[in-house]
Design a protein around this motif. Structure first.
Motif, PDB file in Angstrom:
ATOM      1  N   ASN A 419       0.849  -1.199   0.000  1.00  0.00           N
ATOM      2  CA  ASN A 419       0.000   0.000   0.000  1.00  0.00           C
ATOM      3  C   ASN A 419       0.879   1.241   0.000  1.00  0.00           C
ATOM      4  O   ASN A 419       2.112   1.162   0.009  1.00  0.00           O
ATOM      5  CB  ASN A 419      -0.944  -0.010   1.209  1.00  0.00           C
ATOM      6  N   THR A 420       0.249   2.404  -0.005  1.00  0.00           N
ATOM      7  CA  THR A 420       0.987   3.669  -0.100  1.00  0.00           C
ATOM      8  C   THR A 420       1.831   3.954   1.134  1.00  0.00           C
ATOM      9  O   THR A 420       2.731   4.795   1.100  1.00  0.00           O
ATOM     10  CB  THR A 420       0.001   4.827  -0.319  1.00  0.00           C
ATOM     11  N   PRO A 423       7.050   2.378   1.619  1.00  0.00           N
ATOM     12  CA  PRO A 423       7.900   3.090   0.651  1.00  0.00           C
ATOM     13  C   PRO A 423       8.488   2.160  -0.413  1.00  0.00           C
ATOM     14  O   PRO A 423       8.587   2.540  -1.581  1.00  0.00           O
ATOM     15  CB  PRO A 423       9.007   3.690   1.529  1.00  0.00           C
ATOM     16  N   THR A 426       5.788   1.365  -2.972  1.00  0.00           N
ATOM     17  CA  THR A 426       5.498   2.551  -3.790  1.00  0.00           C
ATOM     18  C   THR A 426       6.604   2.800  -4.813  1.00  0.00           C
ATOM     19  O   THR A 426       6.339   3.089  -5.984  1.00  0.00           O
ATOM     20  CB  THR A 426       5.341   3.785  -2.884  1.00  0.00           C
ATOM     21  N   ASP A 427       7.851   2.681  -4.363  1.00  0.00           N
ATOM     22  CA  ASP A 427       8.991   2.888  -5.258  1.00  0.00           C
ATOM     23  C   ASP A 427       8.997   1.853  -6.383  1.00  0.00           C
ATOM     24  O   ASP A 427       9.232   2.195  -7.548  1.00  0.00           O
ATOM     25  CB  ASP A 427      10.289   2.808  -4.447  1.00  0.00           C
ATOM     26  N   GLN A 430       6.267   2.637  -8.920  1.00  0.00           N
ATOM     27  CA  GLN A 430       6.605   3.782  -9.773  1.00  0.00           C
ATOM     28  C   GLN A 430       7.592   3.386 -10.868  1.00  0.00           C
ATOM     29  O   GLN A 430       7.473   3.804 -12.018  1.00  0.00           O
ATOM     30  CB  GLN A 430       7.197   4.905  -8.913  1.00  0.00           C
ATOM     31  N   HIS A 448       0.224   2.396 -15.924  1.00  0.00           N
ATOM     32  CA  HIS A 448      -0.236   2.123 -14.554  1.00  0.00           C
ATOM     33  C   HIS A 448      -0.917   0.757 -14.466  1.00  0.00           C
ATOM     34  O   HIS A 448      -0.659  -0.018 -13.545  1.00  0.00           O
ATOM     35  CB  HIS A 448      -1.195   3.235 -14.114  1.00  0.00           C
TER      36      HIS A 448
END
Length: 503
Positions: A419-420, A423, A426-427, A430, A448
């Motif tokens: 989840n957000t 880190p 998220t990385d 991305q 996405h």
């Protein structure tokens, strides 16, 4: 006889790494193709306990000869199969006709040999019993990659003919007794076939069809339960039962059957799990899978002289306990498995398993069958071998259920952390989005979606890998229980000398 024993056991697993090739060659789906293995197992597990009675009716040498002839002929038919229906029918015949070669080897060894020779004979048979299923995927994968799947069956022709010709010339340990046909327990045979056939089907197919959520599985389970109770009652009350369940009153025999059951779990379940992991998670070919698991067989062969040396000098019960403990330890060494494990990472636990198989299988044979009188040996041998195959069937079914049920649980647990607030997740997302968007011509939305699909795929791969560790842990628990129970066995008391006409 050991040659026939080897090829009959080899054929249980020789198709396991090549089912996809067989299905493609016969234009069959995955559900139909699994029956190439299931039909063989069902037929073999029915005939193994019948072999003791059949050897008394036909004599050991003529039963073995007929079994070898039938196995060889049906092997040829399997190679010539023109569709999946004919393949399944021929495989069932192959298992039924060839299954009698398995228990009769045990009986003959204890009639032919005495003293230290009996230890060596048991070591040889124990090695073959666990080595043949282990080598099955390796040999099958090599044959399929270098020739075609047809050679999985044609490879049996030369050794099958050799056995069918030579065994009648050399094996003369008993004579046929056709009078046994009159008082035979035919009702017991029918009940046993229903019980074992439906049980094997339920265990083999249950995990794929949601167990009791499926009408067919529920029906076969009920039939197996009812027929099993009736068969046990019949065997204990009938004067000449087809299977000697009364032999279980002997403590060593009862414990030996349990150890045979656990060893079956260990041998067959690990041979099921390892190729499945390498195929599903690593994407290995049939040959790559075979080569990756080949080390188990190599180390088992190397351990045979080591076991023989120790067996002459130490109590077999402690060697059995050592073997069971080493098998449990090898399963523990499988549990750190990750998605990138190949043959190098699998080498240490598989080497230990190969070593442990020899010390677990061979002493159990001597301790279980070595103390029985020759008159009871034939019927008891069928039950002992049945327990090993039944253990394998239950072990595979349990592992398949673990893989199905635990994978979703592990996936959900892993997904909770993606989840957000994470880190690292998220990385990663991305970077995946950037790569996917660049590949899609700069379309951020398409990038996405592609990144989320890839993240899902990676998470599912890791969840699957964790379930294999769970399955190996379950097998380890079985061997820990078996290890603790070994001291309950007594020292084997050799039976009376064999009859004078045994030569």
């Amino acid at each position: 006889m050991c040659v026939g024993f080897f090829i009959a056991l080899l054929d249980i697993q020789i198709v396991s790494a090549s089912l996809q090739d067989i299905g493609g060659g016969l234009s069959a789906g995955a559900d139909e193709t699994t029956w190439v293995q299931t039909s063989y197992l069902i037929a073999e597990i029915i005939v193994i306990p019948l072999s003791g009675w059949l050897s008394r009716v036909m004599s050991t040498r003529w039963l073995f000869c007929a079994s070898a002839v039938g196995f060889t002929a049906t092997s040829l038919l399997c190679g010539w199969a023109w569709n999946i229906e004919s393949m399944i029918a021929f495989r069932a015949l192959q298992g039924f006709l060839g299954g009698s070669m398995i228990p009769t080897v045990f009986t003959t060894a204890f009639i032919y040999f005495e003293g230290q020779q009996r230890v060596i004979a048991a070591a040889t048979i124990g090695a073959i019993a666990s080595l043949a299923p282990t080598l099955g995927p390796t040999i099958g994968g090599w044959l399929t990659d270098n020739y075609s799947w047809h050679w999985l069956f044609f490879v049996n022709l030369v050794p099958g003919i050799f056995v069918a010709v030579v065994v009648p010339m050399l094996v003369r340990i008993d004579k046929p007794d056709l009078s046994l046909l009159r008082g035979a327990d035919y009702v017991g045979m029918i009940l046993m076939a229903l019980f074992l056939g439906c049980l094997e089907y339920t265990l083999e197919e249950g995990a794929r069809w949601d167990w009791f959520g499926d009408d067919t599985i529920r029906a076969t389970a009920w039939i197996a339960g009812a027929a099993g109770v009736a068969f046990i009652w019949r065997s204990l009350t009938y004067g000449q039962p087809v299977v000697d369940l009364r032999a279980l009153r002997n403590l060593n025999f009862a414990l030996g059957c349990f150890f045979s059951f656990v060893t079956g779990i260990g041998i067959f379940a690990t041979i099921y799990l390892t190729p499945l992991f390498l195929g599903r998670v690593r994407g290995f070919s049939a040959l790559q899978i075979g080569l990756a698991i080949f080390s188990t067989g190599v180390f088992q062969i190397l351990s045979i002289p080591v076991y023989a040396w120790f067996a002459r000098r130490f109590d077999l019960r402690w060697l059995l306990m050592f073997g069971m403990a080493c098998f449990a330890l090898s399963m523990w060494n499988f549990t750190p498995i990750t998605h990138d494990w190949g043959w190098e990472e699998l080498l240490p636990p598989q080497a230990l398993r190969g070593f442990a198989q020899q010390f677990a299988a061979a002493p159990a044979i001597t301790l279980t069958l070595g103390g029985l009188a020759p008159a009871r040996l034939k019927l008891a041998s069928g039950l002992f071998n049945l327990m090993r195959n039944l253990g394998g069937a239950i072990g595979i079914a349990a592992c398949a259920t673990i893989l199905n049920d635990r994978a979703n649980l592990h996936f959900l647990r892993l997904a909770e952390h993606l989840n957000t607030a994470n880190p690292a997740a998220t990385d990663l997302l991305q970077r995946l989005e950037a790569t996917a968007a660049a590949a899609a011509g700069g379309d951020a939305q398409q990038g996405h979606v592609a990144a989320l699909k890839l993240l899902w795929s990676l998470t599912w791969r890791e969840a699957q890998t964790l379930t294999y560790a769970d399955a190996f842990m379950a097998i380890m628990a079985c061997f820990i229980v078996a290890t603790v129970m070994v001291p309950l066995m007594r020292k084997v008391v050799p039976p009376k000398a064999p009859p004078a006409d045994a030569h």
